[in-house]
Design a protein around this motif. Structure first.
Motif, PDB file in Angstrom:
ATOM      1  N   VAL A   1       0.837  -1.200   0.000  1.00  0.00           N
ATOM      2  CA  VAL A   1       0.000   0.000   0.000  1.00  0.00           C
ATOM      3  C   VAL A   1       0.868   1.245   0.000  1.00  0.00           C
ATOM      4  O   VAL A   1       1.832   1.334   0.749  1.00  0.00           O
ATOM      5  CB  VAL A   1      -0.914   0.032   1.256  1.00  0.00           C
ATOM      6  CG1 VAL A   1      -1.740   1.296   1.283  1.00  0.00           C
ATOM      7  CG2 VAL A   1      -1.809  -1.192   1.306  1.00  0.00           C
ATOM      8  N   GLU A   2       0.507   2.195  -0.862  1.00  0.00           N
ATOM      9  CA  GLU A   2       1.113   3.520  -0.852  1.00  0.00           C
ATOM     10  C   GLU A   2      -0.029   4.534  -0.819  1.00  0.00           C
ATOM     11  O   GLU A   2      -0.989   4.415  -1.569  1.00  0.00           O
ATOM     12  CB  GLU A   2       1.944   3.762  -2.112  1.00  0.00           C
ATOM     13  CG  GLU A   2       3.143   2.858  -2.269  1.00  0.00           C
ATOM     14  CD  GLU A   2       3.878   3.119  -3.571  1.00  0.00           C
ATOM     15  OE1 GLU A   2       3.955   4.281  -4.000  1.00  0.00           O
ATOM     16  OE2 GLU A   2       4.335   2.139  -4.163  1.00  0.00           O
ATOM     17  N   ILE A   3       0.099   5.521   0.057  1.00  0.00           N
ATOM     18  CA  ILE A   3      -0.898   6.594   0.133  1.00  0.00           C
ATOM     19  C   ILE A   3      -0.165   7.876   0.494  1.00  0.00           C
ATOM     20  O   ILE A   3       0.781   7.864   1.283  1.00  0.00           O
ATOM     21  CB  ILE A   3      -2.020   6.279   1.153  1.00  0.00           C
ATOM     22  CG1 ILE A   3      -3.082   7.394   1.147  1.00  0.00           C
ATOM     23  CG2 ILE A   3      -1.471   6.007   2.518  1.00  0.00           C
ATOM     24  CD1 ILE A   3      -4.344   7.068   1.930  1.00  0.00           C
ATOM     25  N   GLY A   4      -0.585   8.960  -0.108  1.00  0.00           N
ATOM     26  CA  GLY A   4       0.035  10.238   0.192  1.00  0.00           C
ATOM     27  C   GLY A   4      -0.975  11.365   0.105  1.00  0.00           C
ATOM     28  O   GLY A   4      -1.915  11.324  -0.693  1.00  0.00           O
ATOM     29  N   THR A   5      -0.791  12.344   0.971  1.00  0.00           N
ATOM     30  CA  THR A   5      -1.661  13.519   0.964  1.00  0.00           C
ATOM     31  C   THR A   5      -0.790  14.765   0.831  1.00  0.00           C
ATOM     32  O   THR A   5       0.416  14.717   1.019  1.00  0.00           O
ATOM     33  CB  THR A   5      -2.492  13.619   2.258  1.00  0.00           C
ATOM     34  OG1 THR A   5      -1.614  13.764   3.371  1.00  0.00           O
ATOM     35  CG2 THR A   5      -3.358  12.375   2.440  1.00  0.00           C
ATOM     36  N   TRP A   6      -1.430  15.873   0.526  1.00  0.00           N
ATOM     37  CA  TRP A   6      -0.721  17.140   0.442  1.00  0.00           C
ATOM     38  C   TRP A   6      -1.625  18.250   0.959  1.00  0.00           C
ATOM     39  O   TRP A   6      -2.837  18.105   1.024  1.00  0.00           O
ATOM     40  CB  TRP A   6      -0.228  17.411  -0.972  1.00  0.00           C
ATOM     41  CG  TRP A   6      -1.267  17.436  -2.051  1.00  0.00           C
ATOM     42  CD1 TRP A   6      -1.867  16.357  -2.634  1.00  0.00           C
ATOM     43  CD2 TRP A   6      -1.827  18.583  -2.685  1.00  0.00           C
ATOM     44  NE1 TRP A   6      -2.768  16.760  -3.588  1.00  0.00           N
ATOM     45  CE2 TRP A   6      -2.760  18.119  -3.643  1.00  0.00           C
ATOM     46  CE3 TRP A   6      -1.643  19.943  -2.551  1.00  0.00           C
ATOM     47  CZ2 TRP A   6      -3.493  18.988  -4.455  1.00  0.00           C
ATOM     48  CZ3 TRP A   6      -2.379  20.804  -3.370  1.00  0.00           C
ATOM     49  CH2 TRP A   6      -3.281  20.316  -4.305  1.00  0.00           C
ATOM     50  N   ASP A   7      -0.989  19.340   1.361  1.00  0.00           N
ATOM     51  CA  ASP A   7      -1.704  20.493   1.905  1.00  0.00           C
ATOM     52  C   ASP A   7      -2.242  21.335   0.758  1.00  0.00           C
ATOM     53  O   ASP A   7      -1.479  21.861  -0.044  1.00  0.00           O
ATOM     54  CB  ASP A   7      -0.756  21.321   2.778  1.00  0.00           C
ATOM     55  CG  ASP A   7      -1.443  22.505   3.430  1.00  0.00           C
ATOM     56  OD1 ASP A   7      -2.428  23.028   2.881  1.00  0.00           O
ATOM     57  OD2 ASP A   7      -0.989  22.920   4.498  1.00  0.00           O
TER      58      ASP A   7
END
Length: 89
Positions: free
Chosen positions: A49-55
């Motif tokens: 699993v890869e997950i990423g968020t950004w502002d």
């Protein structure tokens, strides 16, 4: 259980992007956290699993999600075909 987790991730991602589009800071953080929690469960079950968020102006916007080499979210856009592919596995 697997299908339910995948559908929950899709729902959380869609709700997150909708809230970030509206500038709803609190709900964007809440829904990003939901997606991260669901993906943590999958990771614990042995999935990659890869997950990423950004502002995004104070909102926590999901930028990408990839599970078992299937892209579900890329550049903050949901790939519904990816969800279908993942559910067939």
């Amino acid at each position: 259980m697997y299908e339910e987790l995948i559908r929950s991730i899709q729902d959380a991602a869609a709700f997150n992007l909708e809230n970030a589009d509206k500038g709803d800071v609190e709900r964007s953080f809440y829904t990003a956290g939901m997606a991260k929690a669901y993906t943590d469960v999958l990771r614990g079950l042995g999935h990659e699993v890869e997950i990423g968020t950004w502002d995004d102006n104070g909102c926590d916007r999901i930028g990408f999600i990839k599970i078992d080499d299937v892209v579900l979210v890329k550049n903050s856009k949901i790939d519904f075909d990816g969800y279908g592919e993942l559910l067939k596995k």
